[in-house]
Design a protein around this motif. Structure first.
Motif, PDB file in Angstrom:
ATOM      1  N   ILE A  58       0.858  -1.184   0.000  1.00 34.63           N
ATOM      2  CA  ILE A  58       0.000   0.000   0.000  1.00 34.63           C
ATOM      3  C   ILE A  58       0.900   1.241   0.000  1.00 34.63           C
ATOM      4  CG2 ILE A  58      -1.859   1.219   1.171  1.00 34.63           C
ATOM      5  CD1 ILE A  58      -2.612  -1.537   0.078  1.00 34.63           C
ATOM      6  N   TYR A  59       0.652   2.157  -0.971  1.00 32.35           N
ATOM      7  CA  TYR A  59       1.516   3.326  -1.160  1.00 32.35           C
ATOM      8  C   TYR A  59       0.703   4.613  -1.029  1.00 32.35           C
ATOM      9  CZ  TYR A  59       5.324   0.395  -2.938  1.00 32.35           C
ATOM     10  OH  TYR A  59       6.329  -0.521  -3.061  1.00 32.35           O
ATOM     11  N   TYR A  60       1.423   5.666  -0.656  1.00 37.71           N
ATOM     12  CA  TYR A  60       0.826   6.998  -0.523  1.00 37.71           C
ATOM     13  C   TYR A  60       1.549   7.949  -1.477  1.00 37.71           C
ATOM     14  CZ  TYR A  60      -0.710  11.380   1.684  1.00 37.71           C
ATOM     15  OH  TYR A  60      -1.255  12.612   1.937  1.00 37.71           O
ATOM     16  N   PHE A  61       0.778   8.660  -2.329  1.00 36.57           N
ATOM     17  CA  PHE A  61       1.358   9.592  -3.307  1.00 36.57           C
ATOM     18  C   PHE A  61       0.745  10.981  -3.096  1.00 36.57           C
ATOM     19  CE2 PHE A  61       1.681   5.419  -5.248  1.00 36.57           C
ATOM     20  CZ  PHE A  61       2.984   5.415  -5.723  1.00 36.57           C
ATOM     21  N   THR A  62       1.566  12.015  -3.292  1.00 36.35           N
ATOM     22  CA  THR A  62       1.091  13.403  -3.172  1.00 36.35           C
ATOM     23  C   THR A  62       1.637  14.230  -4.341  1.00 36.35           C
ATOM     24  OG1 THR A  62       2.989  14.148  -1.850  1.00 36.35           O
ATOM     25  CG2 THR A  62       1.104  13.242  -0.663  1.00 36.35           C
ATOM     26  N   LEU A  63       0.924  15.294  -4.682  1.00 36.11           N
ATOM     27  CA  LEU A  63       1.400  16.240  -5.698  1.00 36.11           C
ATOM     28  C   LEU A  63       1.136  17.654  -5.198  1.00 36.11           C
ATOM     29  CD1 LEU A  63      -1.000  17.774  -7.626  1.00 36.11           C
ATOM     30  CD2 LEU A  63      -1.510  15.369  -8.038  1.00 36.11           C
ATOM     31  N   TYR A  64       1.975  18.557  -5.693  1.00 37.76           N
ATOM     32  CA  TYR A  64       1.849  19.974  -5.336  1.00 37.76           C
ATOM     33  C   TYR A  64       2.264  20.768  -6.565  1.00 37.76           C
ATOM     34  CZ  TYR A  64       2.729  24.408  -2.882  1.00 37.76           C
ATOM     35  OH  TYR A  64       2.716  25.730  -2.483  1.00 37.76           O
ATOM     36  N   ALA A  65       1.389  21.679  -7.023  1.00 44.36           N
ATOM     37  CA  ALA A  65       1.684  22.439  -8.250  1.00 44.36           C
ATOM     38  C   ALA A  65       0.951  23.769  -8.235  1.00 44.36           C
ATOM     39  CB  ALA A  65       1.285  21.625  -9.471  1.00 44.36           C
ATOM     40  N   HIS A  66       1.269  24.588  -9.261  1.00 41.17           N
ATOM     41  CA  HIS A  66       0.609  25.895  -9.419  1.00 41.17           C
ATOM     42  C   HIS A  66       0.069  26.013 -10.845  1.00 41.17           C
ATOM     43  CE1 HIS A  66       3.151  26.761  -5.914  1.00 41.17           C
ATOM     44  NE2 HIS A  66       2.280  27.735  -5.631  1.00 41.17           N
ATOM     45  N   PRO A  67      -1.156  26.495 -11.012  1.00 42.73           N
ATOM     46  CA  PRO A  67      -1.662  26.790 -12.350  1.00 42.73           C
ATOM     47  C   PRO A  67      -1.263  28.227 -12.741  1.00 42.73           C
ATOM     48  CG  PRO A  67      -3.405  27.091 -10.754  1.00 42.73           C
ATOM     49  CD  PRO A  67      -2.202  26.646  -9.978  1.00 42.73           C
ATOM     50  N   GLY A  68      -1.432  28.521 -14.029  1.00 39.48           N
ATOM     51  CA  GLY A  68      -1.246  29.901 -14.481  1.00 39.48           C
ATOM     52  C   GLY A  68      -2.551  30.664 -14.301  1.00 39.48           C
ATOM     53  N   GLU A  69      -2.767  31.601 -15.207  1.00 39.16           N
ATOM     54  CA  GLU A  69      -3.991  32.402 -15.124  1.00 39.16           C
ATOM     55  C   GLU A  69      -5.230  31.566 -15.467  1.00 39.16           C
ATOM     56  OE1 GLU A  69      -3.549  35.797 -17.615  1.00 39.16           O
ATOM     57  OE2 GLU A  69      -2.091  36.775 -16.296  1.00 39.16           O
ATOM     58  N   LYS A  70      -5.039  30.548 -16.281  1.00 38.35           N
ATOM     59  CA  LYS A  70      -6.168  29.716 -16.702  1.00 38.35           C
ATOM     60  C   LYS A  70      -6.162  28.396 -15.946  1.00 38.35           C
ATOM     61  CE  LYS A  70      -6.229  31.776 -21.321  1.00 38.35           C
ATOM     62  NZ  LYS A  70      -6.173  31.514 -22.786  1.00 38.35           N
ATOM     63  N   HIS A  71      -7.147  27.559 -16.231  1.00 31.81           N
ATOM     64  CA  HIS A  71      -7.307  26.293 -15.519  1.00 31.81           C
ATOM     65  C   HIS A  71      -6.146  25.334 -15.798  1.00 31.81           C
ATOM     66  CE1 HIS A  71     -11.561  27.468 -14.841  1.00 31.81           C
ATOM     67  NE2 HIS A  71     -11.428  26.694 -13.767  1.00 31.81           N
ATOM     68  N   LEU A  72      -5.821  24.604 -14.743  1.00 27.23           N
ATOM     69  CA  LEU A  72      -4.851  23.510 -14.823  1.00 27.23           C
ATOM     70  C   LEU A  72      -5.509  22.272 -14.215  1.00 27.23           C
ATOM     71  CD1 LEU A  72      -1.993  22.245 -15.185  1.00 27.23           C
ATOM     72  CD2 LEU A  72      -1.501  23.064 -12.862  1.00 27.23           C
ATOM     73  N   VAL A  73      -5.439  21.147 -14.937  1.00 28.01           N
ATOM     74  CA  VAL A  73      -5.960  19.868 -14.419  1.00 28.01           C
ATOM     75  C   VAL A  73      -4.817  18.859 -14.443  1.00 28.01           C
ATOM     76  CG1 VAL A  73      -7.610  17.992 -14.697  1.00 28.01           C
ATOM     77  CG2 VAL A  73      -8.289  20.339 -15.226  1.00 28.01           C
ATOM     78  N   VAL A  74      -4.453  18.361 -13.263  1.00 28.96           N
ATOM     79  CA  VAL A  74      -3.393  17.348 -13.128  1.00 28.96           C
ATOM     80  C   VAL A  74      -4.051  16.027 -12.749  1.00 28.96           C
ATOM     81  CG1 VAL A  74      -1.265  16.691 -11.976  1.00 28.96           C
ATOM     82  CG2 VAL A  74      -1.743  19.112 -12.420  1.00 28.96           C
TER      83      VAL A  74
END
Length: 218
Positions: free
Chosen positions: A140-156
């Motif tokens: 069993i694994y745990y994953f995380t992400l951290y990011a920034h969008p620009g002025e418009k939408h970002l979908v990760v």
């Protein structure tokens, strides 16, 4: 007196004389006992009879009293020391963990985001060239992400073996983050992708995008 008249008297005298002579006879001495006779021969065996019928079982007897405990025996001599056993497995489970961030570049939609700056990757299970984490130890694994969008939408999107597991979205430079717990088998792969057309990924000197993961238990 005539002879016929004397005959009864003569007979009576004979009887009286005989009786007196009988009284004067002496008893004889006992004879010697005879020898025992020879044993007789065995008789012919009788004909066998039929077996009798089985009798009914007898009643169960009363339970006997428990016996006394025996006296402890004398301890035996100590045996020889055995051979040393093989080294056991460590109580610590398998270890795998990584953390990486994105350098200055513009990721494309439809392909893994390459987090090419390694922060932690001691076991080497994350590939900074492909952006993919490959499971080496099932668990069993745990994953995380951290990011920034620009002025418009970002979908990760968090991907597992080409399938979308979860999506994180944001807009206008506001930081986004997400996490997921996954059950992985050996060889399974996990990575991040951007969903078209929402690819407004923003990185600068003050904003990082970080992808991390580690095993919880096997």
């Amino acid at each position: 007196m005539s002879i016929s008249a004397l005959l009864p008297l003569l007979l009576l005298g004979v009887v009286v004389v005989g009786a007196q002579q009988e009284k004067t006879v002496c008893a004889g001495i006992n004879g010697i006992p005879g020898q025992p006779g020879a044993p007789g021969q065995h008789g012919t065996p009788g004909a066998p009879e039929r077996d009798g019928r089985d009798g009914l079982p007898g009643k169960l007897g009363p339970l006997g009293q428990p016996g006394r405990a025996g006296t402890p025996g004398v301890p035996g001599e100590q045996g020889e020391r055995g051979e040393k056993g093989e080294r056991g497995e460590s109580g610590v489970g398998p270890r795998t963990a990584f953390s990486a961030k994105v350098g200055t570049y513009t990721p494309a939609a439809g392909s893994p985001v390459t987090f090419n700056v390694i922060i932690t990757n001691s076991q080497g299970h994350y590939n900074p060239g492909t952006g993919k984490f490959t499971c080496a130890h099932p668990g069993i694994y745990y994953f995380t992400l951290y990011a920034h969008p620009g002025e418009k939408h970002l979908v990760v999107m968090i991907m597992k073996n080409g399938e979308v597991v979860s999506k994180v979205t944001g807009i206008n430079y506001n930081a986004i983050s997400g996490s997921v717990v996954l059950s992985l088998k050996a060889g399974n792969e996990v990575w991040l992708e951007m969903e078209a057309p929402y690819i407004n990924f923003h990185i600068d000197a003050h904003r990082d995008a970080v992808f991390s993961g580690y095993i919880l238990y096997s």
